[in-house]
Design an enzyme around this catalytic site. Structure first.
Site, PDB file in Angstrom:
ATOM      1  N   ARG A 237      64.117 -52.275   9.961  1.00 49.83           N
ATOM      2  CA  ARG A 237      64.025 -53.454   9.277  1.00 49.83           C
ATOM      3  C   ARG A 237      63.800 -54.934   9.754  1.00 49.83           C
ATOM      4  O   ARG A 237      65.212 -54.955  10.834  1.00 49.83           O
ATOM      5  CB  ARG A 237      64.707 -53.309   7.901  1.00 49.83           C
ATOM      6  CG  ARG A 237      64.328 -52.383   7.014  1.00 49.83           C
ATOM      7  CD  ARG A 237      63.250 -52.386   6.490  1.00 49.83           C
ATOM      8  NE  ARG A 237      62.792 -51.282   5.237  1.00 49.83           N
ATOM      9  CZ  ARG A 237      62.356 -50.243   5.641  1.00 49.83           C
ATOM     10  NH1 ARG A 237      61.576 -49.991   6.677  1.00 49.83           N
ATOM     11  NH2 ARG A 237      62.078 -49.270   4.601  1.00 49.83           N
ATOM     12  N   GLU A 265      57.458 -59.590   6.382  1.00 54.56           N
ATOM     13  CA  GLU A 265      56.359 -59.161   6.844  1.00 54.56           C
ATOM     14  C   GLU A 265      55.239 -59.588   5.932  1.00 54.56           C
ATOM     15  O   GLU A 265      55.262 -59.370   4.691  1.00 54.56           O
ATOM     16  CB  GLU A 265      56.481 -57.345   6.851  1.00 54.56           C
ATOM     17  CG  GLU A 265      57.268 -56.958   7.687  1.00 54.56           C
ATOM     18  CD  GLU A 265      57.584 -55.390   7.623  1.00 54.56           C
ATOM     19  OE1 GLU A 265      56.819 -54.684   6.709  1.00 54.56           O
ATOM     20  OE2 GLU A 265      58.161 -54.784   8.235  1.00 54.56           O
ATOM     21  N   HIS A 284      53.684 -52.594  10.992  1.00 54.64           N
ATOM     22  CA  HIS A 284      54.578 -51.694  10.413  1.00 54.64           C
ATOM     23  C   HIS A 284      53.734 -50.377  10.256  1.00 54.64           C
ATOM     24  O   HIS A 284      53.710 -49.775   9.180  1.00 54.64           O
ATOM     25  CB  HIS A 284      55.202 -52.153   8.951  1.00 54.64           C
ATOM     26  CG  HIS A 284      56.317 -51.394   8.419  1.00 54.64           C
ATOM     27  ND1 HIS A 284      57.074 -51.929   7.461  1.00 54.64           N
ATOM     28  CD2 HIS A 284      56.877 -50.204   8.711  1.00 54.64           C
ATOM     29  CE1 HIS A 284      58.211 -51.224   7.124  1.00 54.64           C
ATOM     30  NE2 HIS A 284      58.001 -49.960   7.742  1.00 54.64           N
TER      31      HIS A 284
END
Length: 326
Positions: A237, A265, A284
């Site tokens: 993360r 993000e 991601h």
């Protein structure tokens, strides 16, 4: 789960397999558990198959599902939907985190090897110059022979990375405060303290879940301690890493980074990380995508099959382990 998650993960073949194991409620999948249709379905449900976008299974939902005894999640973390009310009722929970760990570990292995060879920079230079140059003058810092790789956290993904690194001529260090020297030796790695991990390793790969205790864990002192030209890989993360400190180190040209996650993000369009040639930023994508979704469905099917036969889950999520899980 959300309609997109349902169509991605549960293709017709997977749905057919589930129907051979249990009575599957009529489609479409539920993404709002408060509607009259949802309440009608929940009244007869013994087991829920969940996925990305599942609403919280709170006390109100559970009152509408008096028979519910198990949850099989087709993704990794259950934090977003399995509530205290579920644990208090004694609902059994399974997760496909183990299945999702493999593509993340594969991505990490690929990036360790590619950055060790400086593939991205050399490909960019080759495209610019269109000449090979004298390969016999390659710096000795390039390559993966006896490179030192640090794994931050022996999570499911961290352990899979260790496993995938075994065939390679690479020294692996591990920091995890919950792993003993004996367990580290059994994994084939050397357990070290956090500052040593960053000071000794050519590459550090972050696999720590984002918890209150790990937010900003990879701070400026650790980043500043990394050797020149070292690589920081983050598939965990974004908020585990002090992004400002990392940005400063990258803009100074001290280290390199592979970031599959950022905070937030996506990064704002004007964020300076976008302009760092020594940072590879991916959207991601390390986790399950495309044909890898079938692995999630297969694991959920296997877990459902075990549960209906009375064998219990092979990949249970325990309430007492939640503090250590993503």
């Amino acid at each position: 789960m959300s309609p997109d998650a349902a169509s991605a993960v549960l293709d017709p073949q997977s749905l057919g397999a589930f129907r051979r194991v249990c009575d599957l409620a009529p489609l479409p999948a539920l993404d709002d558990l408060s509607t009259p249709r949802a309440r009608g379905v929940l009244a007869d449900v013994d087991l829920l198959i969940t996925g990305w976008g599942c609403p919280p299974l709170d006390a109100d939902v559970l009152r509408a599902a008096p028979r519910l005894r198990a949850v099989v999640h087709t993704a990794g973390s259950v934090r977003g939907h399995v509530t205290d009310a579920c644990w208090e009722r004694g609902i059994e929970v399974s997760s496909a985190a183990a299945a999702n760990a493999l593509p993340v570990a594969e991505y990490t292995l690929a990036m360790i090897l590619l950055t060790g060879k400086r593939v991205f920079e050399r490909a960019r230079d080759y495209r610019t110059t269109r000449t090979r140059g004298n390969w016999l003058r390659t710096p000795r810092s390039v390559g993966n022979h006896r490179r030192t790789v640090g794994i931050l956290s022996a999570s499911l993904i961290g352990r899979r990375v260790v496993e995938l690194l075994r065939p390679h001529d690479i020294e692996v260090l591990l920091h995890d405060p919950f792993v003993s020297d004996e367990e580290a030796a059994a994994l084939g790695v050397e357990r070290v303290e956090l500052p040593e991990l960053f000071a000794r390793c050519d590459t550090v790969s972050v696999h720590t879940p984002l918890l209150p205790t790990t937010r900003g864990l990879v701070g400026r002192p650790l980043i500043d301690a990394m050797p020149a030209d070292a690589v920081l890989i983050n598939t965990s993360r974004g908020a585990v890493v002090d992004q400002d400190a990392l940005t400063d180190a990258l803009r100074a040209g001290r280290i390199r980074a592979v970031l599959d996650v950022t905070d937030p993000e996506a990064l704002p369009p004007d964020h300076p990380l976008w302009d760092c040639d020594n940072a590879l930023i991916t959207p991601h994508l390390a986790g399950s995508e495309g044909n890898e979704w079938r692995r999630l469905a297969d694991l959920a099917l296997a877990e459902t099959t075990r549960w209906v036969s009375g064998a219990g889950f092979l990949h249970p999520v325990r309430r007492e382990r939640l503090a250590f899980l993503a």
